[in-house]
Design an enzyme around this catalytic site. Structure first.
Site, PDB file in Angstrom:
ATOM      1  N   ARG A  49      -3.677  13.980 -20.861  1.00  0.00           N
ATOM      2  CA  ARG A  49      -2.655  12.946 -20.079  1.00  0.00           C
ATOM      3  C   ARG A  49      -3.530  11.592 -20.290  1.00  0.00           C
ATOM      4  NH1 ARG A  49      -2.469  17.235 -16.547  1.00  0.00           N
ATOM      5  NH2 ARG A  49      -4.235  16.244 -15.398  1.00  0.00           N
ATOM      6  N   LYS A 141       6.735   1.848  -6.302  1.00  0.00           N
ATOM      7  CA  LYS A 141       7.800   2.901  -7.045  1.00  0.00           C
ATOM      8  C   LYS A 141       8.551   4.220  -5.850  1.00  0.00           C
ATOM      9  CE  LYS A 141       9.701   5.537 -10.058  1.00  0.00           C
ATOM     10  NZ  LYS A 141       9.813   6.654 -11.096  1.00  0.00           N
ATOM     11  N   GLU A 182      14.203   2.527  -5.808  1.00  0.00           N
ATOM     12  CA  GLU A 182      15.412   4.104  -6.694  1.00  0.00           C
ATOM     13  C   GLU A 182      15.557   5.219  -6.480  1.00  0.00           C
ATOM     14  OE1 GLU A 182      12.253   5.533  -9.906  1.00  0.00           O
ATOM     15  OE2 GLU A 182      13.957   6.108 -11.222  1.00  0.00           O
ATOM     16  N   LYS A 224      16.189  -0.552  -8.702  1.00  0.00           N
ATOM     17  CA  LYS A 224      16.037   0.246 -10.203  1.00  0.00           C
ATOM     18  C   LYS A 224      17.193   1.308  -9.958  1.00  0.00           C
ATOM     19  CE  LYS A 224      13.066   3.595 -12.879  1.00  0.00           C
ATOM     20  NZ  LYS A 224      11.585   3.489 -13.704  1.00  0.00           N
TER      21      LYS A 224
HETATM   22  P1  13P Z   1      13.792   7.613 -17.497  1.00  0.00           P
HETATM   23  O1  13P Z   1      13.651   6.231 -17.955  1.00  0.00           O
HETATM   24  O2  13P Z   1      13.015   8.849 -17.669  1.00  0.00           O
HETATM   25  O3  13P Z   1      14.963   7.608 -16.837  1.00  0.00           O
HETATM   26  O4  13P Z   1      12.852   7.740 -16.120  1.00  0.00           O
HETATM   27  C1  13P Z   1      12.472   6.320 -15.181  1.00  0.00           C
HETATM   28  C2  13P Z   1      11.929   6.796 -14.006  1.00  0.00           C
HETATM   29  O5  13P Z   1      10.904   5.752 -13.250  1.00  0.00           O
HETATM   30  C3  13P Z   1      12.491   7.770 -12.909  1.00  0.00           C
HETATM   31  O6  13P Z   1      11.889   8.307 -11.443  1.00  0.00           O
END
Ligand code: 13P
Length: 352
Positions: A49, A141, A182, A224
């Site tokens: 990773r 986030k 988000e 987001k």
């Molecule tokens: P994706 O663009 O693959 O949906 O991932 C964005 C993300 O940060 C999801 O939390």
């Protein structure tokens, strides 16, 4: 929050939303990265990773198109293995890429609400945020997940997640960190574009009401969100123009003008489709907020499939990442074209 902290958050927002730049989401949890690696027969060890993410972050020229990277807890504590070992956040900051951190702990089933999820992670968050700041993070986030079904989502699910998002955002700002809020409305299912617009709109309105209630400073957050799209299994797949119109109508109605920026997630769209739609959305003018991308899969898929865990493929994989980053940079300026897509030898391999 002090004046210094609020100025710092404003400059973080401005740098993240710099013209032609977007955010690389590389914060996959252990189960998610394991799934992505397994598909390519790469074992999900801490070393693999770290090697994979270091490969992404050391892509030459990445900072021309990428303003920030969202890290996972393990990665923010890792060090670069090549050259002088320095901490990953420090390595990013030296390239003028702002380190951020995913702070939620993933979802759990919402009890008594079959098919719905609640995002966890508020316990101990104040202390964790202070520690992440020490480690170099400048933004955070938190992802909430909203599923669409015949009788989903419920108001209870949206409200519970909106409260958690608001508490996360308030705690982040208290720590001087810019929260990326988000609420993701999933693409899974056979629902129409109109249904996605309705659910996204209800979700955003509830989230902003909660942010307001919790005294979150809207000028120092980023939203987001997903684009407004028909479900993956919907027989009618609307074109880019219809997607752009629905997305912008929805955002205009639900997102206050005080919010400085909105970044899109890719949510399982193919990388090229995500770029084409982003381009169509960003071609419209007269919007109160800056728009950009914060893609995970749509930036990484081609790079990961090219890398396949082998050091011999690093340069080609980095070229694939740089290509997608450049195409998305053009898209946020409304300048993406088929010609730009074809320009690189490391053309995306994930176009359907
Ligand atoms: P994706 O663009 O693959 O949906 O991932 C964005 C993300 O940060 C999801 O939390």
């Amino acid at each position: 929050m002090s004046n210094t902290e609020s100025h710092e958050m404003e400059s973080t927002v401005a740098a993240l939303m710099a013209v032609g730049k977007g955010i690389l989401a590389a914060d996959e949890s252990f189960p998610t990265i394991e799934k992505r690696f397994k598909a390519l027969n790469i074992s999900s060890t801490e070393e693999n990773r770290g090697t994979y993410r270091e490969m992404l972050f050391t892509t030459p020229g990445l900072s021309d198109f990428i303003s920030g990277v969202i890290l996972f807890d393990e990665t923010i504590r890792q060090r670069r293995s090549h050259g002088v070992p320095i901490a990953i956040p420090e390595a990013l900051a030296r390239q003028a890429i702002i380190p951020g951190i995913k702070v939620d702990l993933g979802t759990m089933a919402l009890p008594a609400f079959a098919g719905e999820k609640f995002t966890q992670g508020v316990d101990g968050l104040r202390e964790k945020l202070a520690a992440y700041r020490e480690l170099g993070a400048r933004f955070t986030k938190w992802r909430a997940v909203i599923a669409i079904g015949e009788s989903l989502p419920t108001t209870t699910c949206i409200e519970a997640n909106a409260r958690a998002l608001a508490l996360f955002a308030a705690l982040s700002q208290e720590a001087g960190l810019v929260p990326i809020v988000e609420p993701e409305v999933l693409m899974d299912g056979g629902h129409t574009l109109a249904r996605c617009e309705e659910v996204t709109s209800a979700t955003l309105k509830t989230v902003f009401a909660a942010l307001f209630d919790h005294r979150v400073v809207l000028e120092a957050i980023l939203l987001k969100t997903g684009m407004v799209l028909p479900g993956k299994d919907c027989p009618q797949q609307d074109d880019v123009r219809q997607v752009a119109e629905a997305t912008l109508r929805c955002l205009r109605r639900a997102v206050p003008a005080a919010v400085p920026g909105i970044v899109f997630l890719s949510g399982g769209q193919s990388d090229v489709a995500a770029t084409e739609r982003l381009n169509a959305i960003c071609q419209r003018s007269g919007l109160p907020w800056r728009l950009s991308f914060s893609f995970g899969r749509a930036l990484q898929d081609a790079a990961l499939k090219t890398w396949k865990g082998s050091p011999a493929n690093v340069a080609e994989a980095q070229a694939a990442l740089l290509h997608r980053a450049k195409c998305n940079s053009l898209a946020v300026q409304g300048k993406y074209s088929e010609h730009a897509e074809q320009e690189s030898p490391a053309r995306s391999k994930t176009h359907p």
